[in-house]
Design a protein around this motif. Structure first.
Motif, PDB file in Angstrom:
ATOM      1  N   PRO A  68      85.203   9.474 -75.259  1.00 20.90           N
ATOM      2  CA  PRO A  68      84.810   9.366 -76.737  1.00 20.90           C
ATOM      3  C   PRO A  68      83.726   8.075 -76.842  1.00 20.90           C
ATOM      4  CG  PRO A  68      87.147   9.508 -76.872  1.00 20.90           C
ATOM      5  CD  PRO A  68      86.817   9.215 -75.437  1.00 20.90           C
ATOM      6  N   VAL A  69      82.549   8.389 -77.339  1.00 18.83           N
ATOM      7  CA  VAL A  69      81.755   7.342 -77.554  1.00 18.83           C
ATOM      8  C   VAL A  69      80.617   7.582 -78.778  1.00 18.83           C
ATOM      9  CG1 VAL A  69      81.045   6.798 -74.973  1.00 18.83           C
ATOM     10  CG2 VAL A  69      79.922   8.874 -76.184  1.00 18.83           C
ATOM     11  N   PRO A  70      80.464   6.378 -79.495  1.00 20.75           N
ATOM     12  CA  PRO A  70      79.645   6.585 -80.816  1.00 20.75           C
ATOM     13  C   PRO A  70      78.235   7.185 -80.350  1.00 20.75           C
ATOM     14  CG  PRO A  70      79.521   4.447 -80.031  1.00 20.75           C
ATOM     15  CD  PRO A  70      80.452   5.037 -79.131  1.00 20.75           C
ATOM     16  N   GLY A  71      77.822   8.030 -81.390  1.00 18.04           N
ATOM     17  CA  GLY A  71      76.535   8.609 -81.273  1.00 18.04           C
ATOM     18  C   GLY A  71      76.312  10.147 -80.803  1.00 18.04           C
ATOM     19  N   THR A  72      77.433  10.766 -80.890  1.00 12.59           N
ATOM     20  CA  THR A  72      77.551  12.254 -80.514  1.00 12.59           C
ATOM     21  C   THR A  72      77.674  12.885 -81.524  1.00 12.59           C
ATOM     22  OG1 THR A  72      79.877  12.056 -79.890  1.00 12.59           O
ATOM     23  CG2 THR A  72      78.126  11.511 -78.224  1.00 12.59           C
ATOM     24  N   GLY A  73      78.435  12.420 -82.683  1.00 12.86           N
ATOM     25  CA  GLY A  73      78.561  13.315 -84.042  1.00 12.86           C
ATOM     26  C   GLY A  73      79.859  14.054 -83.783  1.00 12.86           C
ATOM     27  N   THR A  74      80.733  14.155 -82.701  1.00 13.60           N
ATOM     28  CA  THR A  74      81.597  14.772 -82.735  1.00 13.60           C
ATOM     29  C   THR A  74      82.798  14.029 -81.698  1.00 13.60           C
ATOM     30  OG1 THR A  74      82.880  16.914 -82.252  1.00 13.60           O
ATOM     31  CG2 THR A  74      81.060  16.677 -81.007  1.00 13.60           C
TER      32      THR A  74
END
Length: 408
Positions: free
Chosen positions: A243-249
């Protein structure tokens, strides 16, 4: 307790074989010097290894006078033949080599997404047989297979993984059935790429590092203190699900969309290129899939890296690399925070294509996010690292068996 005479002889034989593998052909005098063994002991082991068919006279040393002392002994390379397979989502590449790893023949075949499981397996196995025949290998001793997905650390078998074609799992059993005399080894493709980069590429001076695989998809391989780490279920390095920021899901257990794959996979790179005004060739048809997207993305990244280095080309080249490095650094920094590997290798077609331009950008971002000193290097072997790693694994296994002291 001192070793028995038979055990000592076997260990001496193996030492001599390893030296010939590393140094090339050697005279009896050179073996004596390198092993520290007595002249009679060296004479005995040379006689044993020659009688067993593992070594033979391959020439004469120029610095020696002609005669027995000048004879150069080398490993009989055709004592065993090896095959290596790089199994991609929609293609298979094969290399056949001798016991020393010298390539004798190689070939590849595309396998479209619409190809049925049975036909796909038959095409792949037939490719192995044809390539072996072309190489003059009547019998394959060991076959190393690199494939995407998880390899069970206990059984050594490729696990059923969502999103991969069924023929991948069937292929291993089919190769073993058609080549019953061969030892068949399967390993995750990214792990094999890390092995190759450590033995013959960008990580030759590192015994602890992480390889970040960048191609059609993403993955990671972890090498700590010289040992490849696979994890409890064989899933170490499934970084696409991170999980990483910037993907919206968020990713799910069956779909890495929303994970690091969404920032670093081929589709994400193509999207970034378009956003920065780079000319992106028409996407390959669905039938070509990942087999064509990897080279396409690598070409874009290579062109951008060259333009950024030379200060020429489209104005968006530098910003495109910056944006790509932003995404890559999120995944790489997470790995660094947990493992402190000291070195991250950007592997695969895309990592090699980005070269120092991309590696330097990722390193700069990791420095801003982590207090742990981390070197970032471009991979040296690109997409060919998987096949190289599979061949190294097959060679190591074959030599381990053929050179093994009996009963030890």
């Amino acid at each position: 307790m001192p070793a028995s005479p038979s055990t000592a002889r076997a260990l001496n034989d193996r030492l001599a074989l390893r030296l010939m593998q590393q140094e090339g052909p050697l005279t009896a005098g050179q073996l004596k010097q390198l092993t520290g063994l007595s002249r009679p002991t060296v004479a005995d082991l040379v006689e044993r290894l020659t009688a067993s068919g593992l070594i033979a006279v391959v020439g004469e040393a120029r610095e020696q006078r002609r005669g027995p002392n000048a004879r150069l002994y080398g490993i009989v390379a055709d004592r065993a033949h090896l095959a290596a397979l790089d199994v991609r989502t929609e293609s298979v590449s094969v290399t056949v080599a001798d016991l020393l790893g010298r390539v004798l023949a190689e070939a590849s075949v595309p396998i479209g997404g619409g190809t049925g499981t049975g036909l796909a397996v038959e095409r792949a196995v037939a490719l192995v047989e044809r390539t072996a025949e072309e190489a003059g290998a009547r019998r394959l001793h060991t076959v190393g297979i690199g494939a995407p997905g998880l390899v069970d650390p206990v059984s050594g078998e490729l696990r059923d993984t969502t999103g991969l074609p069924e023929w991948h799992r069937r292929l291993v059993a089919a190769v073993q059935a058609r080549l019953p005399q061969a030892r068949v080894i399967v390993e995750n493709e990214t792990n094999l790429a890390a092995l190759a980069e450590q033995r013959a590429g960008a990580a030759r001076d590192r015994d602890t590092f992480v390889l970040l695989w960048l191609g059609h998809g993403v993955g990671a391989a972890v090498v700590l203190d010289g040992a490849l780490r696979r994890g409890a279920s064989g899933g170490t390095g499934e970084i696409g699900f991170l999980p990483v920021p910037g993907t919206g899901t968020l990713p799910s257990a069956t779909d890495c969309a929303g994970g690091f794959h969404s920032l670093a996979g081929a589709e994400a790179v193509l999207r970034l290129a378009r956003e920065h005004g780079l000319r992106v060739p028409a996407a390959p048809p669905a039938a070509a899939g990942g087999a064509a997207r990897g080279p396409l993305v690598a070409g874009l990244v290579r062109s951008a890296a060259t333009a950024a280095a030379e200060g020429t080309g489209p104005a968006g080249a530098g910003p495109f690399l910056d944006a790509l490095a932003d995404g890559l650094a999120l995944g790489a920094a997470s790995v660094v925070a947990v493992l402190d590997p000291g070195c991250v290798v950007l592997g695969g077609e895309v990592g090699q294509a980005g070269g120092e331009q991309l590696a330097a950008r990722v390193a700069e971002r990791i420095r801003r996010m982590s207090p742990l000193p981390t070197e970032v290097r471009p991979g040296a072997l690109g997409g060919g690292a998987v096949l190289r790693g599979a061949l190294l694994t097959a060679r190591d296994r074959a030599q381990e068996e053929l050179f093994a002291p009996p009963g030890i």
